[in-house]
Design an enzyme around this catalytic site. Structure first.
Site, PDB file in Angstrom:
ATOM      1  N   ASP A 103       0.846  -1.201   0.000  1.00  0.00           N
ATOM      2  CA  ASP A 103       0.000   0.000   0.000  1.00  0.00           C
ATOM      3  C   ASP A 103       0.875   1.242   0.000  1.00  0.00           C
ATOM      4  O   ASP A 103       2.040   1.201   0.407  1.00  0.00           O
ATOM      5  CB  ASP A 103      -0.887   0.032   1.250  1.00  0.00           C
ATOM      6  CG  ASP A 103      -1.872  -1.126   1.280  1.00  0.00           C
ATOM      7  OD1 ASP A 103      -2.160  -1.678   0.213  1.00  0.00           O
ATOM      8  OD2 ASP A 103      -2.322  -1.461   2.393  1.00  0.00           O
TER       9      ASP A 103
HETATM   10  N1  URA Z   1      -1.289  -5.956   3.806  1.00  0.00           N
HETATM   11  C1  URA Z   1      -1.772  -4.687   3.804  1.00  0.00           C
HETATM   12  O1  URA Z   1      -2.812  -4.403   4.399  1.00  0.00           O
HETATM   13  N2  URA Z   1      -1.086  -3.759   3.151  1.00  0.00           N
HETATM   14  C2  URA Z   1       0.081  -4.003   2.518  1.00  0.00           C
HETATM   15  O2  URA Z   1       0.695  -3.079   1.953  1.00  0.00           O
HETATM   16  C3  URA Z   1       0.569  -5.318   2.528  1.00  0.00           C
HETATM   17  C4  URA Z   1      -0.137  -6.274   3.171  1.00  0.00           C
END
Ligand code: URA
Length: 237
Positions: A103
């Site tokens: 993310d």
């Molecule tokens: N899980 C998440 O919620 N975000 C990420 O970036 C990776 C795994």
């Protein structure tokens, strides 16, 4: 292959720019300055150097990045900076892409490569490649959460996760945990905690398969994988 083709392929500029380099006496082959763009060279057997630095001919590149928050795990984006923007032009030239997504606000280990086969193997749900995350959680994380993750929890879209392994590093109003999961659903870690009524406030990936984030890499920095790291990733199954 032709010397100008080799240098252009390796990111030293267009054929025209490479001709300029040759003119400037920047290029040596086996220690001798060469100006002839059409010279045939064998980069495996001959020492081709630009400004004294040996050109190692490669097709595939593999970089480990400590992704900083605020950048997107994509090759291009109209609004935001991407992880590719953080690479030197010489490295961008090989057109690497991120293997999986973190993310925008997530930090940590991100592999960038142009090796589609390796990327496919690491991302294939059939391969169950474990990923370890470190997170700060708003709320008291308990053993019951660990048991729920071990059984699998139901996400907001009804999907039941595969078992995840939770290690509680600190259980308090703000908890600290490590979670290992073998799949990569959208926002998975955040949604798993939502499923048990808690919120992830900080998330960092520590490892993917046998590949561990190099602790010496600053946020936003990256380096090539060592041959040992690459071999151990290729043996991930
Ligand atoms: N899980 C998440 O919620 N975000 C990420 O970036 C990776 C795994």
């Amino acid at each position: 292959m032709r010397l100008d083709k080799l240098l252009a392929n390796m990111g030293y500029g267009s054929r025209k720019e490479v001709k300029q380099l040759l003119k400037q006496k920047a290029v040596t082959v086996d220690g001798t300055y060469v100006k002839d763009a059409a010279m045939q060279v064998d980069p495996e057997k001959q020492d081709v150097s630009v400004y004294g630095e040996r050109v190692v001919y490669t097709e595939f590149v593999y970089y480990m990045m400590n992704k900083p928050p605020g950048v997107i795990s994509a090759t291009e984006d109209l609004r935001d900076e991407t992880v590719i923007d953080l690479l030197e032009p010489l490295h961008q030239h090989f057109q690497p892409f991120p293997v999986g997504r973190l993310d925008k606000d997530t930090e940590g280990l991100l592999l960038l490569t142009n090796d589609g086969v390796l990327a496919h193997n690491l991302l294939s749900p059939k391969k169950h490649v474990p990923k370890v995350y470190y997170a700060l959680i708003e709320g008291i994380v308990t053993e019951a959460d660990g048991e729920a993750f071990a059984r699998g929890v139901e996400l907001d879209d009804g999907y039941i996760t595969k078992p995840g392994q939770l290690v509680i590093l600190k259980s308090a109003q703000q908890s600290e945990i490590e979670l290992t999961i073998q799949e990569g659903k959208f926002h998975q870690v955040k949604r798993m905690f939502e499923a048990v009524g808690k919120r992830v406030t900080y998330l960092k990936r520590l490892s993917m398969g046998n590949l561990k984030l190099d602790k010496d890499l600053e946020l936003g920095a990256y380096r090539e994988l060592t041959s040992e790291e690459l071999a151990s990733l290729q043996n991930t199954d």
